[in-house]
Design an enzyme around this catalytic site. Structure first.
Site, mmCIF file in Angstrom:
data_model
loop_
_atom_site.group_PDB
_atom_site.id
_atom_site.type_symbol
_atom_site.label_atom_id
_atom_site.label_comp_id
_atom_site.label_asym_id
_atom_site.label_seq_id
_atom_site.Cartn_x
_atom_site.Cartn_y
_atom_site.Cartn_z
ATOM 1 N N HIS A 156 0.830 -1.206 0.000
ATOM 2 C CA HIS A 156 0.000 0.000 0.000
ATOM 3 C C HIS A 156 0.868 1.261 0.000
ATOM 4 O O HIS A 156 1.936 1.304 0.609
ATOM 5 C CB HIS A 156 -0.906 0.027 1.223
ATOM 6 C CG HIS A 156 -2.121 -0.835 1.097
ATOM 7 N ND1 HIS A 156 -3.043 -0.696 0.074
ATOM 8 C CD2 HIS A 156 -2.563 -1.875 1.868
ATOM 9 C CE1 HIS A 156 -3.998 -1.594 0.229
ATOM 10 N NE2 HIS A 156 -3.732 -2.323 1.300
ATOM 11 N N CYS A 212 -0.064 2.560 -4.633
ATOM 12 C CA CYS A 212 -0.892 3.725 -4.956
ATOM 13 C C CYS A 212 -0.122 5.007 -4.631
ATOM 14 O O CYS A 212 0.739 5.030 -3.751
ATOM 15 C CB CYS A 212 -2.186 3.687 -4.143
ATOM 16 S SG CYS A 212 -3.236 2.264 -4.465
#
Length: 353
Positions: A156, A212
């Site tokens: 992440h 991301c």
């Protein structure tokens, strides 16, 4: 009070238990023997106060950097956040595939590749904030002209408000260790200070960041803005504050999964057989299909692979050997990015790791 010694192989700092005669490094697994201080010669007056080591921030020598011919070293992080609401399915696959690529395609010694995943039984090999920080310091410690370094992260990524005015868009980019909820994220400012700014002349670092909001997660000075026809222009991301975000003469090139305002997919749409990070898969796919001739061709091929994810499966021999099981995924909407410590002609600069 514990004594601190440097690993005899990778030079990482190690805390020596009392009366210990040797210690094993958790990063490179090398054993360091500790000499009995009573057997050491008494230093002469001329050597009792040796000159301190040269700072890693010394000036780079003149001339072009040498070709990659020295040591190869890599840190690979695959963070799956298993059994949490943030769980990802493809990150461990990404880590395994990237290690296989580096060892078998680019001749990285397996002993010089540190892999941090939740599957590791060694607590120092799990992708916690502390362990990732230690591994990044190890990656650049003692690097010399001709060395080739790689940092791969799959997990992440996020953003937080910039508090020092060095971001064009007002936000810092971050990566998320397994313990980010209790220990916090690792911010791009810290990544830049740890593995970018100290890099000396002649050392090359490649970063492959599959997360991301990762477009500028190394805080490099230049971003390659490329359209779908392959035309590009370098965008200047040097802070208005004048803070230096480049290297100490070395070269850093970063491929990231998407722009700072986009998200990266954890999907089976590319491999058609199991979940992977779309960016990691497209990076390996471009190399396997012979598109990694220049950095411009590499970036074009990666973007094309992701855009065409619904047009049919294209599984490489490398990935087929490593992946099994899974289901189809949906269409992907992300564009891999290229940032660098210096601007250059992306279609003339050969890709080399």
């Amino acid at each position: 009070m514990l004594m601190v010694v440097n690993c005899s192989n990778c030079h990482a700092p190690l805390q020596l238990p009392p009366a210990a005669k040797s210690i094993r490094c958790v990063l490179c697994q090398a054993s360091t023997l500790i000499a009995d201080p009573r057997s050491l010669p008494i230093p002469s007056s001329s050597s009792a106060h040796p000159h301190p080591p040269l700072s890693p921030y010394n000036h780079a020598p003149p001339g072009p950097p040498p070709q990659v011919r020295g040591r190869k070293r890599a840190v690979i992080c695959g963070v799956s956040y298993k059994n949490t609401q943030y769980e990802l399915n493809g990150c461990i696959n990404d880590a395994n595939c990237m290690k296989f690529l580096l060892v078998h395609r680019f001749n990285f010694p397996e002993s010089s590749v540190i892999t941090l995943t939740e599957e590791e039984t060694d607590p120092y090999k799990r992708p916690t904030k502390r362990n990732i920080r230690m591994a990044l310091r190890w990656l650049v410690q003692g690097c010399q002209p001709g060395d080739s370094l790689v940092f791969h992260y799959s997990g992440h990524g996020s953003q937080q408000k910039d508090d020092n005015g060095d971001e064009v868009d007002g936000y810092d980019e971050t990566i998320c260790p397994t313990d980010f909820e209790s220990q916090g994220m690792i911010v791009d400012d810290e990544i830049n200070a740890t593995i970018v700014r100290p890099l000396p002349h002649g050392v090359k670092l490649h970063a492959i960041i599959d997360a991301c909001h990762s477009g500028t997660v190394l805080d490099l000075p230049f971003l390659c803005k490329m359209d779908r026809k392959g035309k590009y222009v370098w965008e200047d991301h040097r802070p208005r504050t004048g803070t230096w975000k480049g290297t100490n003469g070395g070269e850093v090139i970063s491929f990231s999964g998407c722009a700072d305002d986009q998200i990266s997919a954890d999907t089976s749409a590319l491999s058609k057989i199991t979940s992977t990070g779309a960016m990691t898969y497209s990076f390996i796919e471009a190399i396997e299909r012979g598109h990694a001739t220049t950095y411009g061709n590499m970036l074009n091929a990666m973007r094309s692979n992701i855009r065409n994810a619904d047009d049919g499966g294209f599984v490489t021999s490398l990935l087929t050997m490593l992946l099994a099981g899974g289901s189809l995924g949906g269409r992907l909407r992300q564009e891999p990015q290229l940032t660098a410590s210096e601007a250059y002609d992306v279609y003339k600069k050969p890709f080399a790791m």
